[in-house]
Scaffold this active site. Sequence first.
Site, PDB file in Angstrom:
ATOM      1  N   GLN A 284       2.243  -6.506   2.344  1.00  7.16           N
ATOM      2  CA  GLN A 284       2.085  -6.797   0.842  1.00  7.16           C
ATOM      3  C   GLN A 284       0.587  -6.211   0.387  1.00  7.16           C
ATOM      4  OE1 GLN A 284       4.036  -6.851  -1.833  1.00  7.16           O
ATOM      5  NE2 GLN A 284       5.799  -6.995  -0.507  1.00  7.16           N
ATOM      6  N   SER A 285       0.000  -5.437   1.158  1.00 10.06           N
ATOM      7  CA  SER A 285      -1.375  -4.840   0.924  1.00 10.06           C
ATOM      8  C   SER A 285      -1.671  -4.088  -0.630  1.00 10.06           C
ATOM      9  CB  SER A 285      -1.935  -4.218   1.982  1.00 10.06           C
ATOM     10  OG  SER A 285      -3.311  -3.080   1.367  1.00 10.06           O
ATOM     11  N   ASN A 286      -2.603  -4.919  -1.445  1.00 10.72           N
ATOM     12  CA  ASN A 286      -2.819  -4.141  -2.679  1.00 10.72           C
ATOM     13  C   ASN A 286      -3.626  -2.948  -2.364  1.00 10.72           C
ATOM     14  OD1 ASN A 286      -1.717  -6.400  -4.242  1.00 10.72           O
ATOM     15  ND2 ASN A 286      -3.449  -7.633  -3.448  1.00 10.72           N
TER      16      ASN A 286
END
Length: 346
Positions: free
Chosen positions: A80-82
């Site tokens: 879930q890396s921004n």
Amino acid sequence: MENPLGSFDQFPRAALAVTPTPLEAMPNLSKKLGGPQLHVKRDDLTGLAFGGNKARQLEFYMGDAIAKKADVILITGAVQSNFVRTAAAAAAKIGLACHVQLEERVPDVDATHRMSGNVLLDKLLGAHLYSYPDGEDEAGADRHIGEIAEDLRASGKTPYIIPLSPGHPPLGALGYVVAAQEILDQLNASGQVIDEIVVASGSTSTHAGLLFGLRALGSSIPVIGVCVRRTSAQQAPRVRARCTEISALLGTPDYVGADDVVVTDVALAPGYGQLNAMTIEAMQLAARTEGLILDPVYTGKVMAGLIDRVRSHSYRADANVLFIHTGGQPALFAYEALLSKALDAE
Ligand SMILES: *Cc1c(COP(=O)(O)O)cnc(C)c1O
């Protein structure tokens, strides 16, 4: 007068972030907590594909990639890396391909975590996705993305890897050196005084960049980094080292003293990307008093750390504290089940 930041303009920069971002008061949250006056720097509003701090950091990485005539961007991060999502958006906007490696950093995640939020956006933005099984093996993840880059090079491409681990020139941190100037300009213009800044401390680009920028520009505002991935004992030397790397990159003195690096890991447990009760409470309070949406991985924990400082009487009653909202809201939807459970149980 000589520029304390050296020849900063030597670094090519792609225009990606909408700045200056607003600096707003949070009167209702301040009143509810009964402590100091709280303010928020809205770096969730930097614009690019839902915004956040990575838009500022990517201005320098993408500037470098364009200067090196890259045609494909590579980046590795959590599922879930921004950063991955924003890099995919920046690459699309500039007209480059993007290959992303998603690391399994968070234990026991459900199907929604792998499909919704940032992953859905990565796909929408046209990124090529790879998976890496071990989220704590930083060197292994870097090696694997390096192999993907080699394959691309062998097929005639010009890859550019955005490196986030220590030991690489901290181009992204320059985005927060710029942000420090922006904040000081805003405070100057309004006549406001800030007694402490509270910010997430992850890869350290934001924390170290901001701290370095403030000290270089002559400001002694204390900066508290709230740990979101590593313990205080692990994180403090990483921030310190990153400051030295920034000074080396800029060719300036290292303006940051050992005492300037302050971190807390009060909101970290049980670990990176894992919710806890104080984070859920912080997210509820911000939403219900200010209509301000925080994320479960970073800004919710930072706000939890700030609330903990208010409740443990770390501030004078008339103090002014600035919370840096670094974005991350798309990840909310990957935590749908856990958050719904907490909210429905009220
Ligand atoms: C990446 C990220 C952070 C941490 O920033 P670093 O520069 O990696 O320390 C904080 N908040 C959000 C929302 C992020 O995506």
